[in-house]
Design a protein around this motif. Structure first.
Motif, PDB file in Angstrom:
ATOM      1  N   PRO A  67       0.826  -1.215   0.000  1.00 37.15           N
ATOM      2  CA  PRO A  67       0.000   0.000   0.000  1.00 37.15           C
ATOM      3  C   PRO A  67       0.855   1.259   0.000  1.00 37.15           C
ATOM      4  N   ASP A  68       0.343   2.289  -0.620  1.00 35.94           N
ATOM      5  CA  ASP A  68       1.070   3.551  -0.685  1.00 35.94           C
ATOM      6  C   ASP A  68       1.173   4.186   0.698  1.00 35.94           C
ATOM      7  N   PRO A  69       2.269   4.883   0.965  1.00 35.29           N
ATOM      8  CA  PRO A  69       2.384   5.598   2.249  1.00 35.29           C
ATOM      9  C   PRO A  69       1.250   6.598   2.419  1.00 35.29           C
ATOM     10  N   ASP A  70       0.765   6.719   3.640  1.00 33.43           N
ATOM     11  CA  ASP A  70      -0.307   7.661   3.946  1.00 33.43           C
ATOM     12  C   ASP A  70      -0.088   8.168   5.360  1.00 33.43           C
ATOM     13  N   PRO A  71       0.266   9.435   5.514  1.00 32.12           N
ATOM     14  CA  PRO A  71       0.562   9.966   6.856  1.00 32.12           C
ATOM     15  C   PRO A  71      -0.631   9.939   7.797  1.00 32.12           C
ATOM     16  N   ASP A  72      -1.837   9.775   7.247  1.00 39.24           N
ATOM     17  CA  ASP A  72      -3.041   9.761   8.073  1.00 39.24           C
ATOM     18  C   ASP A  72      -3.426   8.362   8.533  1.00 39.24           C
ATOM     19  N   LEU A  73      -2.709   7.340   8.049  1.00 37.76           N
ATOM     20  CA  LEU A  73      -3.014   5.961   8.419  1.00 37.76           C
ATOM     21  C   LEU A  73      -1.787   5.295   9.029  1.00 37.76           C
ATOM     22  N   THR A  74      -1.989   4.408   9.980  1.00 36.25           N
ATOM     23  CA  THR A  74      -0.886   3.625  10.533  1.00 36.25           C
ATOM     24  C   THR A  74      -0.527   2.507   9.570  1.00 36.25           C
ATOM     25  N   THR A  75       0.621   1.896   9.795  1.00 34.76           N
ATOM     26  CA  THR A  75       1.023   0.766   8.959  1.00 34.76           C
ATOM     27  C   THR A  75      -0.015  -0.342   9.021  1.00 34.76           C
ATOM     28  N   HIS A  90      -5.899  -5.223   2.778  1.00 34.15           N
ATOM     29  CA  HIS A  90      -5.931  -6.458   1.989  1.00 34.15           C
ATOM     30  C   HIS A  90      -7.087  -7.360   2.423  1.00 34.15           C
ATOM     31  N   SER A  91      -7.432  -7.289   3.691  1.00 32.70           N
ATOM     32  CA  SER A  91      -8.478  -8.169   4.211  1.00 32.70           C
ATOM     33  C   SER A  91      -9.847  -7.837   3.653  1.00 32.70           C
ATOM     34  N   ASP A  92      -9.988  -6.686   3.009  1.00 33.76           N
ATOM     35  CA  ASP A  92     -11.267  -6.302   2.416  1.00 33.76           C
ATOM     36  C   ASP A  92     -11.410  -6.788   0.983  1.00 33.76           C
ATOM     37  N   VAL A  93     -10.349  -7.383   0.437  1.00 31.82           N
ATOM     38  CA  VAL A  93     -10.386  -7.892  -0.943  1.00 31.82           C
ATOM     39  C   VAL A  93     -10.729  -9.375  -0.917  1.00 31.82           C
ATOM     40  N   ASP A  94     -11.725  -9.779  -1.683  1.00 29.68           N
ATOM     41  CA  ASP A  94     -12.210 -11.167  -1.644  1.00 29.68           C
ATOM     42  C   ASP A  94     -11.106 -12.179  -1.908  1.00 29.68           C
ATOM     43  N   GLY A  95     -10.253 -11.911  -2.889  1.00 28.62           N
ATOM     44  CA  GLY A  95      -9.211 -12.869  -3.237  1.00 28.62           C
ATOM     45  C   GLY A  95      -8.065 -12.925  -2.250  1.00 28.62           C
ATOM     46  N   CYS A  96      -8.029 -11.981  -1.322  1.00 26.58           N
ATOM     47  CA  CYS A  96      -6.916 -11.902  -0.364  1.00 26.58           C
ATOM     48  C   CYS A  96      -7.308 -12.283   1.057  1.00 26.58           C
ATOM     49  N   ARG A  97      -8.602 -12.207   1.354  1.00 30.11           N
ATOM     50  CA  ARG A  97      -9.067 -12.275   2.743  1.00 30.11           C
ATOM     51  C   ARG A  97      -8.656 -13.557   3.457  1.00 30.11           C
ATOM     52  N   SER A  98      -8.803 -14.705   2.825  1.00 27.14           N
ATOM     53  CA  SER A  98      -8.579 -15.975   3.523  1.00 27.14           C
ATOM     54  C   SER A  98      -7.119 -16.152   3.942  1.00 27.14           C
ATOM     55  N   CYS A  99      -6.192 -15.805   3.058  1.00 24.54           N
ATOM     56  CA  CYS A  99      -4.775 -15.961   3.401  1.00 24.54           C
ATOM     57  C   CYS A  99      -4.320 -14.898   4.398  1.00 24.54           C
TER      58      CYS A  99
END
Length: 205
Positions: free
Chosen positions: A61-69, A76-85
């Motif tokens: 993910p792109d750096p964002d000073p308003d969000l923590t790491t 990624h957990s919000d993407v269907d293809g990524c959530r399970s892993c």
């Protein structure tokens, strides 16, 4: 010159919290919970994770000073293809967020003059933990799984082949608790009768 520094033994216990490992499993400018989590799952516990869906763009993910790491990588957990892993990968990686890119202990994120407390809590299997200390306690409960993974890695290294399968009659398994590893832990010298060691498609160490 050099000076001896005393560290909290609860924070620094075992290879997982060594700065050398933590810095290797990080990006140049920030920690990397994904690769740290993968190390725990694939290298320490020898979990076999399915590959990402075909055509999926794997980019940090792109750096964002308003969000923590954690907030950025948790997307990624919000993407269907990524959530399970990521449900398996993320908790160990987020538990190690109290270590910065070079392995220093930290309690807060500091970016753009903003100080945010680090949330290293999560769920590992059925157990919940509050921080990396609690996570390591849960990890210690998986001694048998770690021992099976270590034995498999030693065989892969010694024999120079892919994954190891033990076959006994018509039943096959990776080094199960009732297989050779189980007998060695009980102090027996020989593997159960009828076992054959075969190689399967290779995967990197």
């Amino acid at each position: 010159g050099y000076a001896e520094v005393k560290l909290d033994p609860r924070q620094r216990a075992g290879i997982l919290t060594r700065a050398a490992l933590l810095s290797v499993k990080a990006r140049p400018h920030e920690s990397d919970p994904i690769h740290r989590g993968l190390f725990v799952r694939q290298r320490m516990l020898c979990d076999v994770l399915p590959p990402p869906p075909p055509g999926l763009a794997i980019v940090p993910p792109d750096p964002d000073p308003d969000l923590t790491t954690r907030e950025r990588f948790a997307a990624h957990s919000d993407v269907d293809g990524c959530r399970s892993c990521h449900a398996l990968i993320d908790p160990p990686g987020f538990a190690l967020e109290t270590f910065d890119p070079i392995g220093n202990w930290r309690g807060h994120y500091r970016a753009s003059g903003k100080v945010t407390e680090i949330d290293s809590s999560g769920k590992f299997g059925d157990a919940e933990f509050r921080d990396v200390i609690g996570f390591k306690q849960e990890l210690l409960k998986r001694e048998d799984q770690f021992a099976r993974g270590l034995l498999e890695k030693l065989f892969l290294h010694a024999l120079g082949i892919g994954r190891i399968l033990l076959f006994q009659g018509e039943k096959s398994s990776r080094f199960g608790s009732g297989g050779w590893m189980g007998s060695k832990k009980r102090g027996q010298d020989d593997p159960p009768g009828g076992n054959r060691i075969l190689s399967a498609p290779s995967r990197p160490l």
